[in-house]
Scaffold this motif. Structure first.
Motif, mmCIF file in Angstrom:
data_model
loop_
_atom_site.group_PDB
_atom_site.id
_atom_site.type_symbol
_atom_site.label_atom_id
_atom_site.label_comp_id
_atom_site.label_asym_id
_atom_site.label_seq_id
_atom_site.Cartn_x
_atom_site.Cartn_y
_atom_site.Cartn_z
ATOM 1 N N VAL A 1 0.840 -1.204 0.000
ATOM 2 C CA VAL A 1 0.000 0.000 0.000
ATOM 3 C C VAL A 1 0.874 1.252 0.000
ATOM 4 C CG1 VAL A 1 -1.552 1.377 1.451
ATOM 5 C CG2 VAL A 1 -2.050 -1.036 1.044
ATOM 6 N N GLN A 2 2.015 1.173 0.677
ATOM 7 C CA GLN A 2 2.903 2.334 0.765
ATOM 8 C C GLN A 2 3.834 2.445 -0.450
ATOM 9 O OE1 GLN A 2 1.048 3.085 4.385
ATOM 10 N NE2 GLN A 2 2.393 4.413 3.204
ATOM 11 N N GLY A 3 3.629 1.556 -1.408
ATOM 12 C CA GLY A 3 4.463 1.579 -2.603
ATOM 13 C C GLY A 3 5.698 0.696 -2.507
ATOM 14 N N ALA A 4 5.816 -0.029 -1.409
ATOM 15 C CA ALA A 4 7.041 -0.790 -1.141
ATOM 16 C C ALA A 4 7.071 -2.150 -1.823
ATOM 17 C CB ALA A 4 7.209 -0.985 0.362
ATOM 18 N N GLU A 5 8.275 -2.599 -2.114
ATOM 19 C CA GLU A 5 8.495 -3.982 -2.507
ATOM 20 C C GLU A 5 8.874 -4.770 -1.256
ATOM 21 O OE1 GLU A 5 11.310 -4.508 -5.651
ATOM 22 O OE2 GLU A 5 10.652 -2.705 -6.689
ATOM 23 N N PRO A 6 8.179 -5.862 -0.981
ATOM 24 C CA PRO A 6 8.519 -6.661 0.202
ATOM 25 C C PRO A 6 9.934 -7.227 0.091
ATOM 26 C CG PRO A 6 6.372 -7.312 -0.691
ATOM 27 C CD PRO A 6 7.012 -6.401 -1.697
ATOM 28 N N LEU A 7 10.679 -7.136 1.174
ATOM 29 C CA LEU A 7 12.058 -7.637 1.184
ATOM 30 C C LEU A 7 12.205 -8.854 2.064
ATOM 31 C CD1 LEU A 7 14.186 -4.398 1.767
ATOM 32 C CD2 LEU A 7 14.030 -5.722 -0.362
ATOM 33 N N LEU A 8 11.739 -8.746 3.292
ATOM 34 C CA LEU A 8 12.011 -9.808 4.246
ATOM 35 C C LEU A 8 10.836 -10.021 5.187
ATOM 36 C CD1 LEU A 8 12.788 -8.588 7.331
ATOM 37 C CD2 LEU A 8 14.735 -7.741 6.036
ATOM 38 N N PHE A 9 10.814 -11.188 5.780
ATOM 39 C CA PHE A 9 9.722 -11.572 6.669
ATOM 40 C C PHE A 9 10.293 -12.352 7.851
ATOM 41 C CE2 PHE A 9 6.000 -13.906 8.126
ATOM 42 C CZ PHE A 9 4.996 -12.969 7.988
ATOM 43 N N LEU A 10 9.719 -12.133 9.020
ATOM 44 C CA LEU A 10 10.039 -12.957 10.194
ATOM 45 C C LEU A 10 8.738 -13.316 10.888
ATOM 46 C CD1 LEU A 10 12.353 -10.343 10.414
ATOM 47 C CD2 LEU A 10 13.362 -12.151 11.777
ATOM 48 N N ASP A 11 8.752 -14.458 11.555
ATOM 49 C CA ASP A 11 7.529 -14.885 12.227
ATOM 50 C C ASP A 11 7.780 -15.119 13.711
ATOM 51 O OD1 ASP A 11 8.822 -17.511 10.847
ATOM 52 O OD2 ASP A 11 8.007 -18.002 12.809
ATOM 53 N N TYR A 12 6.707 -15.067 14.461
ATOM 54 C CA TYR A 12 6.720 -15.440 15.878
ATOM 55 C C TYR A 12 5.603 -16.460 16.051
ATOM 56 C CZ TYR A 12 5.949 -15.057 20.940
ATOM 57 O OH TYR A 12 5.793 -15.323 22.279
ATOM 58 N N ILE A 13 5.974 -17.654 16.470
ATOM 59 C CA ILE A 13 4.978 -18.701 16.681
ATOM 60 C C ILE A 13 4.992 -19.059 18.156
ATOM 61 C CG2 ILE A 13 4.151 -20.982 15.961
ATOM 62 C CD1 ILE A 13 5.937 -20.784 13.496
ATOM 63 N N ALA A 14 3.873 -18.871 18.823
ATOM 64 C CA ALA A 14 3.778 -19.227 20.236
ATOM 65 C C ALA A 14 2.885 -20.454 20.356
ATOM 66 C CB ALA A 14 3.194 -18.062 21.030
ATOM 67 N N VAL A 15 3.405 -21.501 20.990
ATOM 68 C CA VAL A 15 2.661 -22.766 21.070
ATOM 69 C C VAL A 15 2.567 -23.250 22.508
ATOM 70 C CG1 VAL A 15 3.334 -23.503 18.753
ATOM 71 C CG2 VAL A 15 4.770 -24.124 20.702
ATOM 72 N N HIS A 16 1.603 -24.124 22.740
ATOM 73 C CA HIS A 16 1.504 -24.805 24.027
ATOM 74 C C HIS A 16 2.682 -25.775 24.161
ATOM 75 C CE1 HIS A 16 -0.363 -27.016 27.371
ATOM 76 N NE2 HIS A 16 0.046 -28.090 26.745
ATOM 77 N N ALA A 17 2.844 -26.605 23.167
ATOM 78 C CA ALA A 17 3.961 -27.548 23.153
ATOM 79 C C ALA A 17 4.373 -27.758 21.703
ATOM 80 C CB ALA A 17 3.541 -28.872 23.774
ATOM 81 N N VAL A 18 5.645 -28.085 21.501
ATOM 82 C CA VAL A 18 6.139 -28.278 20.144
ATOM 83 C C VAL A 18 5.561 -29.565 19.558
ATOM 84 C CG1 VAL A 18 8.176 -28.834 18.768
ATOM 85 C CG2 VAL A 18 8.256 -26.945 20.405
ATOM 86 N N ASP A 19 4.762 -29.425 18.524
ATOM 87 C CA ASP A 19 4.332 -30.562 17.716
ATOM 88 C C ASP A 19 5.011 -30.361 16.366
ATOM 89 O OD1 ASP A 19 2.936 -31.962 15.631
ATOM 90 O OD2 ASP A 19 1.270 -32.291 17.023
ATOM 91 N N GLN A 20 6.001 -31.222 16.095
ATOM 92 C CA GLN A 20 6.861 -30.995 14.938
ATOM 93 C C GLN A 20 6.074 -30.856 13.646
ATOM 94 O OE1 GLN A 20 10.546 -32.029 14.745
ATOM 95 N NE2 GLN A 20 10.811 -32.276 16.944
ATOM 96 N N GLN A 21 5.071 -31.714 13.461
ATOM 97 C CA GLN A 21 4.334 -31.685 12.202
ATOM 98 C C GLN A 21 3.548 -30.384 12.062
ATOM 99 O OE1 GLN A 21 4.688 -33.991 9.702
ATOM 100 N NE2 GLN A 21 3.638 -32.381 8.545
ATOM 101 N N VAL A 22 2.906 -29.996 13.158
ATOM 102 C CA VAL A 22 2.119 -28.755 13.128
ATOM 103 C C VAL A 22 3.038 -27.564 12.848
ATOM 104 C CG1 VAL A 22 0.715 -27.164 14.501
ATOM 105 C CG2 VAL A 22 0.289 -29.624 14.627
ATOM 106 N N LEU A 23 4.156 -27.516 13.572
ATOM 107 C CA LEU A 23 5.104 -26.414 13.373
ATOM 108 C C LEU A 23 5.651 -26.400 11.948
ATOM 109 C CD1 LEU A 23 7.375 -25.974 16.500
ATOM 110 C CD2 LEU A 23 5.795 -24.341 15.481
ATOM 111 N N TYR A 24 5.971 -27.598 11.456
ATOM 112 C CA TYR A 24 6.479 -27.678 10.083
ATOM 113 C C TYR A 24 5.443 -27.125 9.113
ATOM 114 C CZ TYR A 24 8.218 -29.350 5.655
ATOM 115 O OH TYR A 24 8.658 -29.390 4.354
#
Lengths: 369, 369
Positions: free
Chosen positions: A112-135
């Motif tokens: 919207v601001q005219g920008a080209e997307p460069l990079l992305f980071l995520d934050y995933i908060a879970v109850h417990a690590v389930d490898q398949q779900v996280l993958y």
């Protein structure tokens, strides 16, 4: 117990884990698989930083052949989540598309601001690590980054079983893009007679899911059922989980094709608040956008939700995108050319309104009842 | 019910809310107060974008007098949360410092790569909007950004009462910095005989709080009690909630003072995993860092936790920073000068070890029992 798993910009060496909650062997498998999900989004500008504390991306590209330097680069950054759409994913036990929603909610704001997307980071908060779900979650994020043309260069997974209930998780995303100062969009550019072009959404996108879930419960709708009024052989759950459309590729291409002329005077990502609550953000105090609600068809999913939830039209309009997920305001003499270009990029554009002298508001004409 | 409140880079006009969950009047007050918390972190490079979809920051500064352009800028980005330290804040009903932790966890990672922090965005997920709590959280984030010299240019507040329990919230942060390609840290620079300098932490920082809370519960320790063995008149809760030290200002100053010579060969932010799990990330496969554990004093809070939790020394070392929150690896002939500069910036530096030929590991000598 809380374990935090840091994922930094990855080289072929893999990732570094500061993590006590995952078994080493399982962790290694996870690292390997996630590593490739990150790498497939990396262009030449990402700098390998295995085990590093942060992700690295070169803004300019100074190699002889493809040399490109920004003159006066403006970084454009935003943060967003997908709200309670995650609940739907959890209920349906299908986790590989909410990541696309996460990227979409962010990059559609950036462009919207005219920008080209460069990079992305995520934050995933879970109850417990389930490898398949996280993958699956990271797979979706990676797919979204591929679609948006940005590099997934890091993220954080936090395991907090006293904050999140079993199987629950939350997602947040962060995105950075770049635009030349002269090319950044500016509400002051919008002029009377400019044309408003709306791009079709892929469905409900990522807003209004609390209301959606209320309707499901109230009307006892079934996620695994095919409803004839949806005019598709997909189940209601599949239609609702359809990922948010990522407009980045089409919009970036369009902006690049009009390098010199400023024919696009404004844009808007239609999220919570609907057309009236978002398109106004692209207007200055001297103009209104007059939107003709009969200029596009409302997808059947919205009719179904409205009918079964007995939701007022005004409420629908405020909560949902109603079929238009992104708007462009363009100079009138270029409207046809812009529409053709957008169609070529796979969008479904409609002329949905016009700019008039006014006071910074979105006005709806030919209201649906 | 979910409501998402977007906070973009703000001008004096205020912020835009796409929010159905907050009353207009209350929302307006909140907008006003948050707006000033953002603006106080903004330098000349932030571009006002009231109501915008994303935050804007000019990378270069092209005004005559202070003209500064990057030659080959590398964007450095990371995402992090504060883990279960939020629970402690919630229990103590003190919310104006976890934001500092959030900024610290991110910018301390950025500076490891040689970067100067530029911008910060937050994601706050809450059960329900409590204006005072939210204000306090953002106040802390704003304070952290002031300390780190970066601009708070946006954020997202998500109200999700079916995901978060009453009074609960979670925080994620995202930070971007910039470093000239030639000045980015690189593990390959580390050489035998380099000196490891450790900077004192301000306490437990933001790692290990699940263990901390386990100890509190197990030993029935009281957050509002003053424990003589802590050698302070502050309560245990106050000591535990002490915000994570932000090393950005000292480190950026130091890096600027050695513009040409590469006398700092590596750095590390000591978080979960401790010295052994973090300093190793700054080493290449041909060197070890040999750390003398008797070269600094372990703060009393760690002794208290260890004693009351009956925690093994190895476990302590892996979970906590044990008093050193940040490490620098420097050329031996410059160690004294670097220490003096860091002291001038208010740090408490110690020579904690030396680099030897090895295999990329951190080795501890003179272990505490």
């Amino acid at each position: 117990m809380a374990a935090k798993t840091k994922r930094s910009s990855t080289g072929s060496k893999g990732l570094t884990y500061a993590d006590s909650g995952v078994s080493i062997a399982a962790g290694d498998r996870f690292v390997g698989s996630i590593g490739s999900l990150l790498r497939r989004t990396h262009g030449q500008r990402v700098i390998d930083n295995p085990g590093g504390f942060a992700g690295l991306l070169r803004l300019d590209y100074n190699e002889q052949l493809f040399k490109h330097n920004y003159k006066d680069p403006v970084l454009v950054a935003c943060a967003d989540g997908v709200g309670t759409k995650v609940h739907l994913a959890i209920e349906m036990n299908k986790h590989d598309t909410v990541g696309i929603d996460l990227v979409a909610m962010n990059v559609n704001d950036l462009i919207v601001q005219g920008a080209e997307p460069l990079l992305f980071l995520d934050y995933i908060a879970v109850h417990a690590v389930d490898q398949q779900v996280l993958y699956d979650i990271v797979k979706g994020i990676s797919d979204g980054c591929k679609l948006a043309g940005c590099a997934l260069i890091g993220g954080e997974t936090a395991e907090m079983n006293d904050l999140y209930q079993e199987n629950d998780y939350d997602l947040a995303g962060f995105s950075v893009g770049v635009v030349e100062l002269k090319k950044a969009t500016n509400p002051l550019r919008v002029e009377p007679d400019d044309i408003v072009i709306g791009l079709e959404s892929s469905g409900v996108h990522s807003n209004g899911y609390s209301l959606v879930r209320k309707v499901l419960k109230h009307a006892k709708l079934k996620l695994d059922k095919v409803y004839p009024e949806l005019e598709t052989d997909r189940t209601l759950g599949e239609v609702l989980l359809e990922p948010t459309r990522i407009y980045a590729d089409s919009i970036v291409k369009l902006l690049r094709s009009y390098k010199v002329k400023k024919i696009i005077s404004g844009m808007a990502h239609i999220t919570g608040g609907g057309m009236e609550g978002n398109l106004n953000r692209s207007l200055h105090d001297g103009v209104d956008a007059v939107i003709d609600e009969r200029s596009w068809e409302v997808p059947p999913i919205f009719d179904l939700l409205q009918k079964h939830g007995n939701i007022e039209e005004a409420e629908m309009r405020q909560v949902f995108n109603m079929g238009i997920g992104y708007c462009l305001i363009v100079r009138p003499s270029f409207a046809d050319a812009v529409i053709r270009r957008l169609e070529k990029s796979g969008e479904k554009p409609h002329v949905v309104g016009i700019i008039k002298a006014g006071s910074g508001k979105v006005k709806i004409k030919n209201r649906r009842k």
